[in-house]
Design a protein around this motif. Structure first.
Motif, short mmCIF file in Angstrom:
data_model
loop_
_atom_site.label_atom_id
_atom_site.label_comp_id
_atom_site.label_asym_id
_atom_site.label_seq_id
_atom_site.Cartn_x
_atom_site.Cartn_y
_atom_site.Cartn_z
N GLY A 99 -35.11 0.30 -17.94
CA GLY A 99 -33.95 1.07 -17.50
C GLY A 99 -34.35 2.40 -16.87
N THR A 100 -33.32 3.14 -16.43
CA THR A 100 -33.53 4.42 -15.76
C THR A 100 -32.84 5.52 -16.56
OG1 THR A 100 -33.48 3.26 -13.66
CG2 THR A 100 -33.21 5.65 -13.56
N ALA A 101 -33.60 6.56 -16.89
CA ALA A 101 -33.02 7.63 -17.70
C ALA A 101 -33.78 8.92 -17.48
CB ALA A 101 -33.07 7.25 -19.18
N MET A 102 -33.10 10.04 -17.74
CA MET A 102 -33.78 11.33 -17.79
C MET A 102 -33.31 12.09 -19.03
SD MET A 102 -31.92 13.95 -15.14
CE MET A 102 -31.49 13.04 -13.67
N ALA A 103 -34.23 12.87 -19.59
CA ALA A 103 -33.88 13.66 -20.78
C ALA A 103 -33.34 15.01 -20.34
CB ALA A 103 -35.11 13.84 -21.65
N ASP A 104 -32.40 15.54 -21.11
CA ASP A 104 -31.88 16.88 -20.84
C ASP A 104 -31.63 17.58 -22.16
OD1 ASP A 104 -30.41 18.47 -18.35
OD2 ASP A 104 -29.68 18.97 -20.35
N GLY A 105 -32.11 18.81 -22.24
CA GLY A 105 -32.02 19.55 -23.51
C GLY A 105 -30.88 20.54 -23.57
N ALA A 106 -29.85 20.38 -22.74
CA ALA A 106 -28.75 21.35 -22.73
C ALA A 106 -28.07 21.44 -24.10
CB ALA A 106 -27.72 20.96 -21.68
N ASP A 107 -27.76 22.66 -24.48
CA ASP A 107 -26.91 22.90 -25.65
C ASP A 107 -25.47 22.82 -25.13
OD1 ASP A 107 -25.25 24.10 -27.52
OD2 ASP A 107 -26.69 25.66 -28.06
N VAL A 108 -24.70 21.86 -25.63
CA VAL A 108 -23.36 21.64 -25.06
C VAL A 108 -22.41 22.82 -25.30
CG1 VAL A 108 -23.50 19.12 -25.11
CG2 VAL A 108 -22.47 20.35 -27.06
N SER A 109 -22.79 23.71 -26.21
CA SER A 109 -21.91 24.86 -26.44
C SER A 109 -22.23 26.03 -25.51
CB SER A 109 -21.98 25.30 -27.91
OG SER A 109 -23.26 25.79 -28.23
N LYS A 110 -23.12 25.79 -24.53
CA LYS A 110 -23.45 26.82 -23.53
C LYS A 110 -23.06 26.28 -22.14
CE LYS A 110 -25.84 29.69 -26.33
NZ LYS A 110 -26.01 28.95 -27.53
N PHE A 111 -22.02 26.87 -21.56
CA PHE A 111 -21.48 26.31 -20.32
C PHE A 111 -22.51 26.27 -19.19
CE2 PHE A 111 -18.39 26.58 -16.60
CZ PHE A 111 -18.07 25.23 -16.65
N GLY A 112 -23.31 27.33 -19.09
CA GLY A 112 -24.33 27.38 -18.03
C GLY A 112 -25.31 26.23 -18.15
N GLN A 113 -25.69 25.89 -19.37
CA GLN A 113 -26.64 24.78 -19.57
C GLN A 113 -25.97 23.43 -19.23
OE1 GLN A 113 -28.84 24.92 -23.28
NE2 GLN A 113 -28.92 27.15 -23.24
N VAL A 114 -24.70 23.33 -19.56
CA VAL A 114 -23.98 22.07 -19.28
C VAL A 114 -23.83 21.88 -17.76
CG1 VAL A 114 -21.77 20.85 -19.55
CG2 VAL A 114 -22.78 22.07 -21.49
N THR A 115 -23.44 22.94 -17.06
CA THR A 115 -23.28 22.79 -15.60
C THR A 115 -24.64 22.50 -14.96
OG1 THR A 115 -23.35 25.18 -15.35
CG2 THR A 115 -21.19 24.18 -15.31
N ALA A 116 -25.70 23.11 -15.47
CA ALA A 116 -27.04 22.84 -14.91
C ALA A 116 -27.41 21.37 -15.10
CB ALA A 116 -28.08 23.75 -15.57
N MET A 117 -27.05 20.81 -16.24
CA MET A 117 -27.34 19.39 -16.50
C MET A 117 -26.59 18.50 -15.50
SD MET A 117 -26.60 17.25 -20.00
CE MET A 117 -24.91 17.75 -20.25
N VAL A 118 -25.31 18.80 -15.29
CA VAL A 118 -24.51 17.99 -14.37
C VAL A 118 -25.02 18.15 -12.94
CG1 VAL A 118 -22.17 17.70 -13.41
CG2 VAL A 118 -22.49 18.03 -15.89
N GLU A 119 -25.39 19.38 -12.57
CA GLU A 119 -25.94 19.60 -11.21
C GLU A 119 -27.23 18.83 -11.02
OE1 GLU A 119 -26.14 23.84 -10.91
OE2 GLU A 119 -23.95 24.00 -10.78
N ARG A 120 -28.06 18.84 -12.04
CA ARG A 120 -29.34 18.12 -11.93
C ARG A 120 -29.11 16.62 -11.77
NH1 ARG A 120 -32.77 17.42 -16.97
NH2 ARG A 120 -34.42 16.10 -16.17
N ALA A 121 -28.23 16.07 -12.56
CA ALA A 121 -27.94 14.62 -12.46
C ALA A 121 -27.37 14.29 -11.09
CB ALA A 121 -26.96 14.21 -13.56
N THR A 122 -26.49 15.15 -10.60
CA THR A 122 -25.85 14.90 -9.31
C THR A 122 -26.88 14.99 -8.17
OG1 THR A 122 -23.85 15.89 -10.24
CG2 THR A 122 -23.87 15.56 -7.86
N ARG A 123 -27.78 15.98 -8.30
CA ARG A 123 -28.84 16.14 -7.29
C ARG A 123 -29.74 14.90 -7.26
NH1 ARG A 123 -30.11 21.05 -9.05
NH2 ARG A 123 -31.92 20.34 -10.20
N GLU A 124 -30.16 14.45 -8.46
CA GLU A 124 -31.11 13.32 -8.54
C GLU A 124 -30.46 11.98 -8.20
OE1 GLU A 124 -34.43 13.19 -10.27
OE2 GLU A 124 -34.52 15.37 -9.95
N TRP A 125 -29.24 11.80 -8.71
CA TRP A 125 -28.66 10.46 -8.66
C TRP A 125 -27.33 10.38 -7.90
CZ3 TRP A 125 -29.76 9.74 -14.58
CH2 TRP A 125 -31.12 9.42 -14.74
N GLY A 126 -26.84 11.51 -7.40
CA GLY A 126 -25.68 11.48 -6.50
C GLY A 126 -24.31 11.72 -7.11
#
Ligand code: ADP
Length: 255
Positions: free
Chosen positions: A65-92
């Motif tokens: 399968g295809t996966a990436m790890a992300d260590g965002a703390d979900v209680s920190k909005f900046g970390q959550v948006t960075a995770m979503v931006e990274r996924a969108t950049r990599e995978w669309g």
């Protein structure tokens, strides 16, 4: 027909262990590209070993399968948006969200202080708001989104020692009810699942005989259904090992 997620990108929070791990493995085995999120660090503290999220990514890759790890703390909005931006950049895109990260701070109400209450709300309720918020505009633009929030019977019926957790989980049902309606016209479907499974969260609460029957994997098919093309919306689903029941489906006209 078997559910498939080919071409879909999923974020599963709290996926280093228990339910989240099982859901991440399940979604990946059905073709999704999966962001395995967990803020937990390597357990043995040597610094050399993988974090729980990285270990799950390894498992997924070994299975093809295809996966990436992300260590965002979900209680920190900046970390959550960075995770979503990274996924969108990599995978669309991010098409599927399973908001599952959680903690417990059980105490009888007399002993529960404000910090115990606020911390649990912060991770479960505010963290879920952050995750939904971060994926929402992209889902609206693409006219496709499936979101499942892991809640609990504690949020519907209450459990001793869980004023904080019960309030947070009830709040997540409230959030789902509104997002399900507001997302309807953009083909975003939002549901909750209230699982009973053997995880670190339940191992102290349930007898060993019950735990032996309640593998987290038993809940995954219900989650896959709620993230599928044909998912309902605004459902509160209760799921135990080997069975699942719709506690309540509310269908109303879109607003
Ligand atoms: P369950 O499987 O019942 O959800 P677990 O405790 O096994 O319970 O899993 C919850 C996961 O959520 C843990 O791996 C934990 O590290 C993760 N988690 C807890 N808080 C956060 C957070 N703020 N951000 C990201 N992950 C979190």
């Amino acid at each position: 027909m078997a559910i498939r997620f080919d071409g879909r990108v999923a974020i599963v929070t709290g996926a280093g262990n228990g339910l989240g791990r099982a859901h991440a493995l399940g979604l990946a085995s059905r073709g999704a590209k999966v962001v395995v999120n967990d803020f937990g660090g390597a357990r043995d503290g040597t610094g050399g070993s993988l974090t729980p999220a990285e270990a799950v990514v390894e498992e997924i890759r070994k299975a093809g399968g295809t996966a990436m790890a992300d260590g965002a703390d979900v209680s920190k909005f900046g970390q959550v948006t960075a995770m979503v931006e990274r996924a969108t950049r990599e995978w669309g895109s991010v098409d599927l969200l399973c908001a599952n990260a959680g903690i417990l701070r059980d105490k009888s109400f007399g002993k529960m202080d404000v910090a115990d209450f606020a911390k649990v709300l912060d991770v479960h309720l505010v963290g879920t708001f952050y995750c939904c918020k971060a994926v929402w505009e992209g889902m609206r633009e693409r006219n496709y989104g499936r979101i499942v929030l892991t809640t609990s019977s504690s949020g519907l019926f209450g459990n001793f020692g869980q004023a904080n957790y019960g309030a947070a989980k009830a709040g997540m049902v409230g959030l789902m009810n509104v997002l399900a309606e507001e997302g309807r016209k953009n083909n975003i479907r939002v549901n909750t699942i209230s699982p009973t499974a053997a995880t670190r969260m339940t191992e102290e609460l349930l007898p060993p005989q019950a735990l032996a029957l309640m593998k987290p994997e038993a809940i995954t098919p219900a989650v896959e259904y709620l993230l599928s093309e044909d998912a309902p919306t605004r459902t509160i689903m209760g799921a135990g090992a080997g069975s699942f029941a719709v506690i309540k489906i509310i269908e109303t006209e879109g607003i």
